[in-house]
Design an enzyme around this catalytic site. Structure first.
Site, PDB file in Angstrom:
ATOM      1  N   TYR A 108     -84.169 -13.759 -30.709  1.00  0.00           N
ATOM      2  CA  TYR A 108     -84.317 -14.740 -30.637  1.00  0.00           C
ATOM      3  C   TYR A 108     -85.899 -14.737 -29.736  1.00  0.00           C
ATOM      4  CZ  TYR A 108     -79.353 -14.180 -31.027  1.00  0.00           C
ATOM      5  OH  TYR A 108     -77.806 -14.445 -31.958  1.00  0.00           O
ATOM      6  N   ASP A 170     -75.264  -4.304 -28.317  1.00  0.00           N
ATOM      7  CA  ASP A 170     -75.107  -3.511 -29.238  1.00  0.00           C
ATOM      8  C   ASP A 170     -76.002  -2.361 -28.837  1.00  0.00           C
ATOM      9  OD1 ASP A 170     -73.797  -4.323 -31.459  1.00  0.00           O
ATOM     10  OD2 ASP A 170     -74.673  -5.473 -31.615  1.00  0.00           O
ATOM     11  N   HIS A 420     -86.230  -9.078 -37.261  1.00  0.00           N
ATOM     12  CA  HIS A 420     -85.258  -9.367 -37.034  1.00  0.00           C
ATOM     13  C   HIS A 420     -85.303 -10.456 -36.330  1.00  0.00           C
ATOM     14  CE1 HIS A 420     -83.184  -8.712 -33.704  1.00  0.00           C
ATOM     15  NE2 HIS A 420     -84.009  -7.814 -33.654  1.00  0.00           N
ATOM     16  N   TYR A 501     -75.076 -20.410 -31.937  1.00  0.00           N
ATOM     17  CA  TYR A 501     -74.321 -20.578 -30.996  1.00  0.00           C
ATOM     18  C   TYR A 501     -75.384 -20.260 -29.207  1.00  0.00           C
ATOM     19  CZ  TYR A 501     -74.203 -15.256 -29.311  1.00  0.00           C
ATOM     20  OH  TYR A 501     -74.574 -13.762 -29.129  1.00  0.00           O
ATOM     21  N   ARG A 502     -76.913 -19.806 -30.641  1.00  0.00           N
ATOM     22  CA  ARG A 502     -77.922 -19.475 -29.677  1.00  0.00           C
ATOM     23  C   ARG A 502     -78.492 -19.070 -30.697  1.00  0.00           C
ATOM     24  NH1 ARG A 502     -77.446 -12.812 -27.249  1.00  0.00           N
ATOM     25  NH2 ARG A 502     -79.400 -13.332 -25.916  1.00  0.00           N
TER      26      ARG A 502
END
Ligand code: ADP
Length: 558
Positions: A108, A170, A420, A501-502
């Site tokens: 993010y 995670d 990623h 959502y983000r």
């Protein structure tokens, strides 16, 4: 070399001359000490590449060029008073900060700011105390630098794990506060971190200190002569979220309205027993039936935790890189995916869950769960003892009981120089919706030349569908395709009524624009609140698509 405050950053803050910046840094040094203020002046400072040693100044998983999302300086306040003084200084200079706690917000944007040249506020470096673990009330209060691993270790070291568990995402190296204010999730019954927070202490953009909910009512035993942030809080602060009057906690999540300096989080009482399991589904098309089975079980709380339905390649990628499975340059086709599943003794989809409670409780729940899922032809049930070498099942066995790890990092290395992005739309828990999201996202991944890697994370009434876009950060073409892919997916999804959502820094505006109901009523309200609380736009301009009134969004298009 010149003293820190006289160095030239690679990127200056917006509308700031070098001279003004140097004066600002001088004043910052007076507040936090020169050892807590570093100017990001050269490429040498952009060398971090690993989650285990994350950068505080740039996005290690950059989809743009490495130098784009970079801060001008990293400043680490030593305490709450420093944060307040920094905010006052920022208003005086009109220089924006970007607070983060640890900077492991990988996928993010990490620690990087939305506006290049913002001053990063490293909240976690010096403010990392576990302030309280309250056993009777089953909650903890933490500072920004407390990671999930820290909090878990605290319980272990104080022999408290037979009483209390935490919930972990995670990867356990991020902070409790950072993850919670971003509305991240974990996998125990307490998996919705934001739902489980209780009590916030926030420094507002003008430097005011605010306590949420019951924290607004003074503790009669508090020392009135101590500064507010040191005054003992009301004893019900960590017990009841809402207090009295308008409930404002939510405006400090995924937002740019304050800097969180303390937060309470509810802990789960050790349930007195635990059993994790894996159910493998042999065929791609089993996904539909499985999701139909999950919905009533989850809303009915037979599924007590946040279980996950993982695509085969997510598990495969934890167990090996792409090269270890194939020489093909093309996205893996169905036959190849089946072959990998067979080789790993897994399904095309793999469902990881757990039951909690004493043996009798677990037995009842498990019998319903097995009966339900084993209707699916070819579905198989496993427990960790059945697969001692299955690193994913062994890791999930820890994660689902709140024991943090970093094992799941490995899937990022699916490709060389692996990086990623997450595309994370919300889905109904339904066969039609889940399968439709899988089809659209897989097809676009393959169009972009990538394998589909994803998981459905089952919340109370919806799923966070997490699509892991793994790319090679050193290959400009791979980066370009990843960027194209996420932008395309956001549009595809919005057309079907699916919202993220983000999201990553580079597409915050795009996602924000998809929430456009009634002439962008949500954004208009967000902008009004921003203008009222932060008229000079000194906290995280552009965060989640909200721009202060003194910024022109078009100037910051990525
Ligand atoms: P993690 O703790 O998982 O490493 P980060 O520290 O990278 O997460 O934080 C993720 C995001 O959450 C930041 O970019 C910022 O927007 C927000 N955030 C984190 N900590 C704070 C804080 N103490 N106050 C306000 N916002 C924060």
């Amino acid at each position: 070399s010149p003293p820190e405050a006289e160095r030239r950053p690679m990127t200056l803050p917006p509308n700031t001359s070098l001279e003004k910046f140097n004066t600002f840094m001088q004043r910052i040094g007076d507040i936090v000490g020169v050892e807590n203020a570093t100017v990001i002046s050269s490429e040498d400072e952009l060398k971090h590449e690993s989650y285990l040693d994350p950068s505080k100044a740039y996005d290690m998983f950059h989809v743009t060029t490495k130098e784009y999302f970079v801060s001008s300086a990293v400043v680490a306040p030593r305490n709450v008073s420093d944060v307040q003084a920094i905010m006052r200084l920022c208003n005086e200079f009109e220089i924006p900060v970007w607070p983060f706690s640890i900077g492991r917000n990988v996928g993010y944007g990490g620690a990087a700011p939305r506006v290049p040249g913002s001053v990063s506020l490293d909240m976690g470096k010096n403010m990392a105390k576990i302030l309280e673990v309250n056993v009777d009330g089953a909650f903890a209060f933490v500072e920004p630098g407390v990671t999930f691993i820290d909090l878990h270790n605290y319980l272990v070291e104080h022999n408290l794990r037979d009483k209390l568990w935490i919930d972990v995402p995670d990867l356990g190296g991020g902070s409790v506060i950072g993850n919670t204010v971003e509305r991240g999730v974990g996998y125990t019954p307490y998996g919705d971190h934001w739902m489980m927070h209780c009590g916030m202490e926030v420094v507002l953009p003008d430097g005011t200190l605010w306590r949420s909910g019951m924290g607004g009512l003074p503790n009669p035993n508090a020392d009135p002569n101590a500064p507010p942030h040191e005054q003992a809080a009301n004893e019900t602060w960590g017990l009841f979220n809402y207090g009295f009057g308008p409930y404002n906690d939510g405006i400090f999540t995924q937002s740019s309205l304050g800097i969180v300096v303390k937060m309470g989080i509810w802990l789960m009482v050790n349930p007195g027993g635990y059993q994790s399991y894996l159910i493998t589904l042999p065929k791609d098309e089993n996904l539909h039936q499985a999701l139909e089975i999950i919905r009533p079980l989850r809303v009915g709380m037979v599924l007590q935790n946040v279980p996950t339905m993982r695509h085969i390649l997510l598990d495969a990628a934890v167990m090996g890189d792409r090269k270890s499975y194939t020489d093909s340059e093309k996205p893996l086709n169905d036959d190849e995916l089946d072959a990998i599943a067979a080789k790993l003794n897994l399904g095309r989809w793999n469902f990881y869950g757990a039951v909690y409670g004493p043996p009798q409780v677990r037995e009842v729940l498990l019998s319903v769960i097995k009966q339900s899922f084993l209707q699916i032809p070819g579905a198989k049930y496993f427990e960790p003892k059945d697969m001692p070498d299955n690193v994913v099942l062994q890791t999930r066995n820890d994660t689902l009981q709140g024991i943090p790890s970093t094992t799941e990092l490995r899937w990022v290395d699916w490709l060389p120089n692996g990086a990623h992005l997450f595309f994370s739309p919300i889905a109904k828990v339904s066969g039609d919706d889940g399968v439709a999201q899988y089809k659209v996202t897989r097809q676009r991944c393959e169009e972009a030349g990538f394998d589909f890697i994803g998981t459905f994370v089952v919340g109370m009434r919806e799923m966070h569908h997490i699509v892991c876009i793994v790319f090679d950060r050193k290959d400009p073409d791979s980066r370009r395709r990843a960027h194209w892919l996420i932008r395309t997916l956001i549009d595809d999804a919005a057309k079907r009524g699916w919202g993220g959502y983000r999201t990553h820094l580079s597409v915050m505006d795009q996602i924000a624009e998809t929430y456009s109901f009634n002439d962008n009523a949500q954004m208009k309200l967000n902008e009004k609140i921003k203008a009222a609380l932060d008229p000079k736009g000194v906290i995280s301009p552009g965060k989640n698509g909200v721009w202060p009134q003194n910024y022109n969004k078009a100037d910051w298009k990525v």
